[in-house]
Design an enzyme around this catalytic site. Structure first.
Site, PDB file in Angstrom:
ATOM      1  N   CYS A 119      56.430 115.914  54.590  1.00  0.00           N
ATOM      2  CA  CYS A 119      55.365 114.943  54.359  1.00  0.00           C
ATOM      3  C   CYS A 119      54.424 114.825  55.556  1.00  0.00           C
ATOM      4  O   CYS A 119      53.609 115.726  55.752  1.00  0.00           O
ATOM      5  CB  CYS A 119      55.962 113.608  53.919  1.00  0.00           C
ATOM      6  SG  CYS A 119      54.889 112.741  52.780  1.00  0.00           S
ATOM      7  N   HIS A 228      59.694 115.048  49.356  1.00  0.00           N
ATOM      8  CA  HIS A 228      60.862 114.595  50.139  1.00  0.00           C
ATOM      9  C   HIS A 228      62.165 115.124  49.548  1.00  0.00           C
ATOM     10  O   HIS A 228      62.817 114.428  48.765  1.00  0.00           O
ATOM     11  CB  HIS A 228      60.888 113.070  50.182  1.00  0.00           C
ATOM     12  CG  HIS A 228      59.794 112.490  51.000  1.00  0.00           C
ATOM     13  ND1 HIS A 228      59.978 112.083  52.295  1.00  0.00           N
ATOM     14  CD2 HIS A 228      58.487 112.296  50.717  1.00  0.00           C
ATOM     15  CE1 HIS A 228      58.830 111.642  52.769  1.00  0.00           C
ATOM     16  NE2 HIS A 228      57.910 111.766  51.837  1.00  0.00           N
ATOM     17  N   GLU A 230      64.930 115.336  50.978  1.00  0.00           N
ATOM     18  CA  GLU A 230      66.057 114.518  51.474  1.00  0.00           C
ATOM     19  C   GLU A 230      66.373 113.367  50.537  1.00  0.00           C
ATOM     20  O   GLU A 230      67.475 112.811  50.562  1.00  0.00           O
ATOM     21  CB  GLU A 230      65.753 113.998  52.891  1.00  0.00           C
ATOM     22  CG  GLU A 230      64.877 112.786  52.996  1.00  0.00           C
ATOM     23  CD  GLU A 230      63.396 113.061  52.736  1.00  0.00           C
ATOM     24  OE1 GLU A 230      63.020 114.233  52.509  1.00  0.00           O
ATOM     25  OE2 GLU A 230      62.613 112.095  52.730  1.00  0.00           O
TER      26      GLU A 230
HETATM   27  N1  LIG Z   1      51.092 108.905  55.958  1.00  0.00           N
HETATM   28  C1  LIG Z   1      50.925 110.227  55.370  1.00  0.00           C
HETATM   29  C2  LIG Z   1      52.282 110.898  55.205  1.00  0.00           C
HETATM   30  C3  LIG Z   1      53.115 110.196  54.167  1.00  0.00           C
HETATM   31  C4  LIG Z   1      54.618 110.260  54.399  1.00  0.00           C
HETATM   32  O1  LIG Z   1      55.132 110.910  55.288  1.00  0.00           O
HETATM   33  N2  LIG Z   1      55.322 109.475  53.570  1.00  0.00           N
HETATM   34  C5  LIG Z   1      56.723 109.251  53.723  1.00  0.00           C
HETATM   35  C6  LIG Z   1      56.939 107.850  54.297  1.00  0.00           C
HETATM   36  C7  LIG Z   1      58.259 107.257  53.923  1.00  0.00           C
HETATM   37  C8  LIG Z   1      59.446 108.126  54.310  1.00  0.00           C
HETATM   38  O2  LIG Z   1      59.471 108.650  55.442  1.00  0.00           O
HETATM   39  O3  LIG Z   1      60.335 108.271  53.468  1.00  0.00           O
HETATM   40  C9  LIG Z   1      50.203 110.118  54.035  1.00  0.00           C
HETATM   41  O4  LIG Z   1      50.095 108.986  53.519  1.00  0.00           O
HETATM   42  O5  LIG Z   1      49.784 111.150  53.505  1.00  0.00           O
END
Ligand SMILES: N[C@@H](CCC(=O)NCCCC(=O)O)C(=O)O
Length: 276
Positions: A119, A228, A230
């Protein structure tokens, strides 16, 4: 309590932190979901990496870790890093994480240390390779809404599968799943606008957004995912395969490091980790 197998120590994976604040105290933190996935699905030992470049001694880091993970974060890469207009004031940023990640990546990649970026980490990697980001991917014509969109509902809702991704043939992910399409979760506002140099597309969303890439010319595994895995280990065979594959790459690195420690140089070229 797990028995300790001194004969087979697990590989060590450094997970980059976010810099957040508890009652005005600066805190370096990582969500447990990433740590648990590394422990349970990759069978490696996660350690947290502080986001203070001055605390990080690169030679020590590169000689003691077998992998690096760039996890997701609600914060965003500073737009100045890809020559775009600064993000709106209220947008969450983390200049400490930016500074630390972009100072680490050249050596981590050059040394072939297996890198898994999720992400925000995926977005950081794209920018590192010279790519740019779209700050509101849901505003593109005919775009899906890639945001989690259920802050008023239980956390499990946030990580429900949201859309399919098409797995590109002949890439790394196509060796980890035979399925041409896989359903994934989606929790992001930003996304790839222009792809960084040397990155190979591994998966695409139905609206054309790039959802995964590898750095095909890098000496070690470099895998970036916008979704994600995970949070999908309970139901996604691909998520399980991704972490298992990453753990294997870290074990290869661990063997290579051990060979250096025993021989003091690089006699065992044969087991130098290669991009798997
Ligand atoms: N802020 C960026 C990346 C989004 C992101 O990494 N979301 C995951 C956040 C929650 C987690 O770590 O499980 C965007 O908005 O594109």
């Amino acid at each position: 309590m797990q028995s300790i197998d001194l004969a087979n120590p697990r590989p060590v994976v450094a997970v980059i932190c976010d810099r957040i604040s508890y009652f005005q105290h600066p805190v370096h933190a990582v969500p447990e979901t990433y740590l648990r996935a590394l422990h349970e699905a990759a069978n490696v030992m996660p350690v947290l990496l502080p986001v203070s470049p001055e605390m990080l001694d690169l030679p020590t880091l590169l000689s003691t870790v077998d992998g690096v993970m760039l996890p997701g974060s609600p914060s965003n890469v500073a737009a100045e890093r890809y020559q775009a207009e600064p993000l709106p004031e209220q947008t969450l940023k983390d200049i400490y994480r930016d500074e630390t990640v972009f100072s680490l990546l050249p050596q981590v990649i050059e040394q072939g240390i297996p890198l898994l970026a999720i992400c925000r980490g995926f977005q950081e990697l794209n920018v590192f390779f010279g790519g740019t980001l779209n700050r509101a991917v849901h505003e593109r014509p005919n775009a899906l809404d890639h945001r989690e969109g259920c802050h008023d509902r239980p956390l499990t809702c946030w990580y429900e599968d949201r859309h399919l991704v098409e797995i590109m043939p002949c890439g790394l992910l196509s060796t980890l799943t035979r399925a041409p399409h896989v359903s994934v979760n989606s929790l992001h506002h930003q996304g790839v606008s222009t792809l960084g140099q040397g990155l190979r597309i591994e998966a695409l969303a139905p609206d054309g957004l790039i959802e995964a890439f590898t750095a095909s010319d890098s000496p070690g595994l470099v895998l970036g995912l916008q979704w994600h895995p995970e949070m999908s280990l309970g139901h996604s065979p691909l998520a399980q395969q991704i972490f298992s594959h990453y753990g294997d790459a870290c074990r290869q690195r661990q063997q290579f490091r051990s060979s250096l420690n025993f021989s003091g140089d690089n006699k065992n070229e044969s087991i130098r980790p290669v991009a798997v």
